[in-house]
Design a protein around this motif. Structure first.
Motif, PDB file in Angstrom:
ATOM      1  N   LEU A   1      51.227  -2.861  33.903  1.00 32.35           N
ATOM      2  CA  LEU A   1      52.648  -2.991  34.198  1.00 32.35           C
ATOM      3  C   LEU A   1      53.343  -1.928  33.351  1.00 32.35           C
ATOM      4  CD1 LEU A   1      54.487  -4.717  35.927  1.00 32.35           C
ATOM      5  CD2 LEU A   1      54.536  -6.414  34.097  1.00 32.35           C
ATOM      6  N   PHE A   2      54.010  -1.010  34.023  1.00 34.46           N
ATOM      7  CA  PHE A   2      54.660   0.146  33.379  1.00 34.46           C
ATOM      8  C   PHE A   2      56.153  -0.128  33.470  1.00 34.46           C
ATOM      9  CE2 PHE A   2      55.350   4.978  34.652  1.00 34.46           C
ATOM     10  CZ  PHE A   2      56.420   5.080  33.770  1.00 34.46           C
ATOM     11  N   ALA A   3      56.753  -0.427  32.306  1.00 33.15           N
ATOM     12  CA  ALA A   3      58.179  -0.750  32.271  1.00 33.15           C
ATOM     13  C   ALA A   3      58.968   0.469  31.832  1.00 33.15           C
ATOM     14  CB  ALA A   3      58.436  -1.908  31.309  1.00 33.15           C
TER      15      ALA A   3
ATOM     16  N   TYR B   1      60.191  -1.209  37.173  1.00 31.42           N
ATOM     17  CA  TYR B   1      58.755  -1.370  36.948  1.00 31.42           C
ATOM     18  C   TYR B   1      57.992  -0.426  37.848  1.00 31.42           C
ATOM     19  CZ  TYR B   1      58.722  -5.730  34.213  1.00 31.42           C
ATOM     20  OH  TYR B   1      58.843  -6.664  33.228  1.00 31.42           O
ATOM     21  N   ASN B   2      56.822   0.020  37.327  1.00 32.21           N
ATOM     22  CA  ASN B   2      55.847   0.683  38.179  1.00 32.21           C
ATOM     23  C   ASN B   2      54.559  -0.115  38.074  1.00 32.21           C
ATOM     24  OD1 ASN B   2      57.428   3.061  38.999  1.00 32.21           O
ATOM     25  ND2 ASN B   2      57.386   3.502  36.814  1.00 32.21           N
ATOM     26  N   CYS B   3      53.780  -0.102  39.140  1.00 37.10           N
ATOM     27  CA  CYS B   3      52.594  -0.963  39.184  1.00 37.10           C
ATOM     28  C   CYS B   3      51.317  -0.180  38.897  1.00 37.10           C
ATOM     29  CB  CYS B   3      52.522  -1.673  40.527  1.00 37.10           C
ATOM     30  SG  CYS B   3      52.347  -0.577  41.927  1.00 37.10           S
ATOM     31  N   ARG B   4      51.453   0.939  38.189  1.00 32.34           N
ATOM     32  CA  ARG B   4      50.362   1.897  37.940  1.00 32.34           C
ATOM     33  C   ARG B   4      50.666   2.594  36.627  1.00 32.34           C
ATOM     34  NH1 ARG B   4      53.731   6.116  38.125  1.00 32.34           N
ATOM     35  NH2 ARG B   4      55.596   5.700  39.316  1.00 32.34           N
ATOM     36  N   PHE B   5      49.740   3.428  36.153  1.00 33.73           N
ATOM     37  CA  PHE B   5      50.027   4.232  34.965  1.00 33.73           C
ATOM     38  C   PHE B   5      51.026   5.328  35.303  1.00 33.73           C
ATOM     39  CE2 PHE B   5      45.758   2.650  33.730  1.00 33.73           C
ATOM     40  CZ  PHE B   5      46.106   2.105  32.502  1.00 33.73           C
ATOM     41  N   GLY B   6      51.813   5.743  34.316  1.00 35.23           N
ATOM     42  CA  GLY B   6      52.733   6.863  34.499  1.00 35.23           C
ATOM     43  C   GLY B   6      51.957   8.166  34.572  1.00 35.23           C
ATOM     44  N   ASP B   7      52.534   9.127  35.251  1.00 35.13           N
ATOM     45  CA  ASP B   7      51.941  10.452  35.366  1.00 35.13           C
ATOM     46  C   ASP B   7      53.047  11.436  35.000  1.00 35.13           C
ATOM     47  OD1 ASP B   7      50.649  12.756  36.075  1.00 35.13           O
ATOM     48  OD2 ASP B   7      50.045  12.062  38.053  1.00 35.13           O
ATOM     49  N   PRO B   8      53.044  12.050  33.840  1.00 28.94           N
ATOM     50  CA  PRO B   8      51.923  12.332  32.932  1.00 28.94           C
ATOM     51  C   PRO B   8      51.785  11.402  31.714  1.00 28.94           C
ATOM     52  CG  PRO B   8      53.755  13.744  32.328  1.00 28.94           C
ATOM     53  CD  PRO B   8      54.246  12.849  33.436  1.00 28.94           C
ATOM     54  N   GLU B   9      52.409  10.230  31.694  1.00 35.56           N
ATOM     55  CA  GLU B   9      52.289   9.366  30.509  1.00 35.56           C
ATOM     56  C   GLU B   9      50.836   8.926  30.286  1.00 35.56           C
ATOM     57  OE1 GLU B   9      54.560   9.172  32.831  1.00 35.56           O
ATOM     58  OE2 GLU B   9      56.515   8.589  32.038  1.00 35.56           O
ATOM     59  N   CYS B  10      50.102   8.687  31.379  1.00 32.84           N
ATOM     60  CA  CYS B  10      48.712   8.250  31.269  1.00 32.84           C
ATOM     61  C   CYS B  10      47.875   9.264  30.482  1.00 32.84           C
ATOM     62  CB  CYS B  10      48.130   8.090  32.671  1.00 32.84           C
ATOM     63  SG  CYS B  10      46.474   7.428  32.704  1.00 32.84           S
TER      64      CYS B  10
ATOM     65  N   THR C   1      62.278  15.547  38.281  1.00 35.06           N
ATOM     66  CA  THR C   1      60.919  15.820  38.731  1.00 35.06           C
ATOM     67  C   THR C   1      60.090  14.562  38.493  1.00 35.06           C
ATOM     68  OG1 THR C   1      60.027  16.445  36.571  1.00 35.06           O
ATOM     69  CG2 THR C   1      61.186  18.162  37.779  1.00 35.06           C
ATOM     70  N   GLY C   2      58.807  14.630  38.781  1.00 35.42           N
ATOM     71  CA  GLY C   2      57.905  13.532  38.427  1.00 35.42           C
ATOM     72  C   GLY C   2      57.663  13.455  36.924  1.00 35.42           C
ATOM     73  N   GLY C   3      58.099  14.467  36.188  1.00 36.31           N
ATOM     74  CA  GLY C   3      57.882  14.511  34.740  1.00 36.31           C
ATOM     75  C   GLY C   3      57.295  15.856  34.348  1.00 36.31           C
TER      76      GLY C   3
ATOM     77  N   GLN D   1      57.312   8.658  26.027  1.00 39.01           N
ATOM     78  CA  GLN D   1      58.577   9.158  26.572  1.00 39.01           C
ATOM     79  C   GLN D   1      58.254  10.400  27.371  1.00 39.01           C
ATOM     80  OE1 GLN D   1      60.865   9.084  22.745  1.00 39.01           O
ATOM     81  NE2 GLN D   1      62.426   8.073  24.000  1.00 39.01           N
ATOM     82  N   ASP D   2      58.950  10.579  28.500  1.00 41.21           N
ATOM     83  CA  ASP D   2      58.685  11.773  29.304  1.00 41.21           C
ATOM     84  C   ASP D   2      59.958  12.592  29.444  1.00 41.21           C
ATOM     85  OD1 ASP D   2      60.114  10.326  31.194  1.00 41.21           O
ATOM     86  OD2 ASP D   2      58.739  10.779  32.835  1.00 41.21           O
ATOM     87  N   HIS D   3      59.814  13.751  30.021  1.00 45.04           N
ATOM     88  CA  HIS D   3      60.958  14.637  30.279  1.00 45.04           C
ATOM     89  C   HIS D   3      61.055  14.771  31.794  1.00 45.04           C
ATOM     90  CE1 HIS D   3      61.548  16.202  26.128  1.00 45.04           C
ATOM     91  NE2 HIS D   3      60.256  15.973  26.012  1.00 45.04           N
TER      92      HIS D   3
HETATM   93  N1  GLY Z   1      56.408  10.007  34.900  1.00 46.24           N
HETATM   94  C1  GLY Z   1      57.052   8.927  35.551  1.00 46.24           C
HETATM   95  C2  GLY Z   1      56.230   8.164  36.492  1.00 46.24           C
HETATM   96  O1  GLY Z   1      55.016   8.266  36.559  1.00 46.24           O
HETATM   97  O2  GLY Z   1      56.802   7.378  37.245  1.00 46.24           O
END
Ligand code: GLY
Ligand code: AMP
Length: 426
Positions: free
Chosen positions: A267-269, A283-292, A224-226, A210-212
């Motif tokens: 696959l990032f849902a 969907y995102n086709c890459r790792f999350g940033d900063p989830e990765c 923001t992007g997180g 989970q991100d903020h």
């Molecule tokens: N932190 C959300 C994203 O990478 O899309």
């Protein structure tokens, strides 16, 4: 194996750090990389839009696997070019990357495959969008169809706000991304991110987070992007996770394969856990940033093994990924001004002191100047990350490290993980 990693953010630093732990790794290269990635890889200044130059680089450096970090080169078809040159790639082809590159494409796929998601209409002009608006209640969600760096979504509380957002998008405020606009029903619930690796046939779970997204404490202020994240997202129970795989991920992978666009990569849902069950937000086709960053802190398996098995359609033949049960948490240190115009060039010092506290500091937006001094070069600058026996313990370790870092014109949220800590202690 010689690996080439593409990208320059905190996500790619975390990938580089984990790839470097693999006994199977030969030499690690990065394009363009950053000062954190440079601790593990040889970094090269090559334009990722120049596909021919990337292919030539792979030939010259005997690259066995290319790992594509960000979405832009994927949506731009770099994966196709590399595969065309018989180079193994972690990351989807252009057609499959439309799962992130076009929100309308994904909504139509969900409709065809019966995947739970918000009701929607795709519109190609302002008049069409305004006419469709009447079918939705309030709030209503207005989205630019294409890539807009996470900024192309407006949750309109009033009809006027919705009309303004539509006018704005069709007037070009998101460029080409807004040439088409998707209107969506507003869903309520808690959000969670789920990751799966797939080679187009086999699917393996790759953790949750989970991100903020909001810049301010208490989840307030602009998106923001997180600003931070933690893993796992315990609200996504094992039963819910199975439901996500069977009702969302598996039908997506099957539909993409059946329609000749087999999806290969992560696959990032983005999920909304609604009263009716989990629904797909996007969907995102890459790792999350900063989830990765938090996933990599917890990953116990060999990342070279996993990513090369995905790239070479061998995912069924290897052991599924294993993660530490310990939670991980990351705090984003951002430059003053972010998510508006961030102050650039502030000096950053004392990262080794911070890491002596047991944290890991990933570089997201840093450069080294000619004198070798580390400086801020972007909005999100550092990802101060730690594991712990609880989310509270991970958070305390991360903030101890934050407080040890000398980085003048910066800020961070002080409440990363608050929801999970409240649950943990509630
Ligand atoms: N932190 C959300 C994203 O990478 O899309
Ligand atoms: P997206 O870029 O599609 O992930 O959207 C960004 C954020 O907008 C999501 O993380 C959600 O918080 C919110 N959002 C997007 N679509 C919806 C929806 N249909 N209902 C409620 N919130 C949404």
């Amino acid at each position: 194996m010689n690996v080439l990693l593409l990208g320059s953010g905190g996500r790619e630093h975390a990938l580089a750090w984990k790839l470097a732990q693999s006994p199977r790794l030969g030499k690690l290269h990065a394009i363009p990389g950053n000062p954190g990635i440079a601790e593990h890889a040889a970094c090269h200044a090559i334009d990722l839009a120049d596909h021919g130059a990337v292919v030539a680089f792979c030939g010259e450096h005997a690259i066995d696997l290319v790992v594509i970090g960000p979405e832009a080169p994927l949506v731009d078809g770099l994966g196709d070019t590399l595969r065309g040159a018989a180079i193994s790639v972690f990351g989807p082809n252009q057609a499959a990357a439309r799962l992130e590159g076009s929100k309308g494409f994904t909504k139509d796929l969900c409709a065809r495959a019966g995947i739970p998601t918000a009701g929607y209409v795709r519109t190609g002009s302002e008049a069409e969008a305004l006419a469709a608006l009447g079918r939705f209640g309030l709030p209503v969600v207005i989205k630019a169809d294409g890539l807009a760096a996470g900024k192309g979504v407006v949750i309109a509380q009033t009809a006027q706000e919705a009309r303004d957002a539509i006018a704005d998008m069709f007037a070009g405020s998101f460029g080409e991304a807004g040439a088409e606009v998707v209107i969506e029903e507003f869903m309520t619930g808690e959000e969670a991110s789920f990751f799966a690796l797939t080679d187009g046939a086999t699917i393996v779970a790759f953790g949750s987070a989970q991100d903020h997204k909001r810049v301010g404490e208490g989840d307030t202020g602009p998106n923001t992007g997180g600003m931070g994240a933690y893993s796992p997202a315990r609200v996504l129970t094992p039963a819910l996770e199975r439901e996500v795989i069977t009702r969302i991920i598996a039908p997506t992978v099957k539909a993409m394969a059946d329609e000749g666009m087999a999806y290969s990569g992560v696959l990032f849902a983005g999920l909304m856990l609604t009263a009716e069950g989990p629904k797909l937000i996007e969907y995102n086709c890459r790792f999350g940033d900063p989830e990765c960053q938090v996933l990599m802190l917890r990953l116990e398996s060999d990342l070279v093994d996993l990513l090369s098995a995905v790239a070479d359609n061998r995912l069924a033949a290897i052991a599924p990924p294993a993660f530490s049960p310990e939670p991980a948490l990351t705090v984003v240190m951002a430059a003053t001004g972010y998510p508006g115009t961030p102050v650039k060039g502030s000096m950053i010092a004392d990262l080794p002191r911070a890491e002596a506290y047991g944290a890991k500091v990933f570089h997201a937006g840093t450069v080294r100047d000619d004198a070798g001094v580390l400086r801020a070069s972007g909005g999100r600058v550092l990802n101060v990350s730690a594991r712990g026996t609880s989310v509270r313990a991970a958070r305390d370790a991360a903030y101890r490290a934050v407080d040890a870092i000398d980085f003048g014109e910066s800020f961070c949220r002080r409440d990363i993980g608050w929801r999970e800590i409240a649950r943990e202690e509630g």
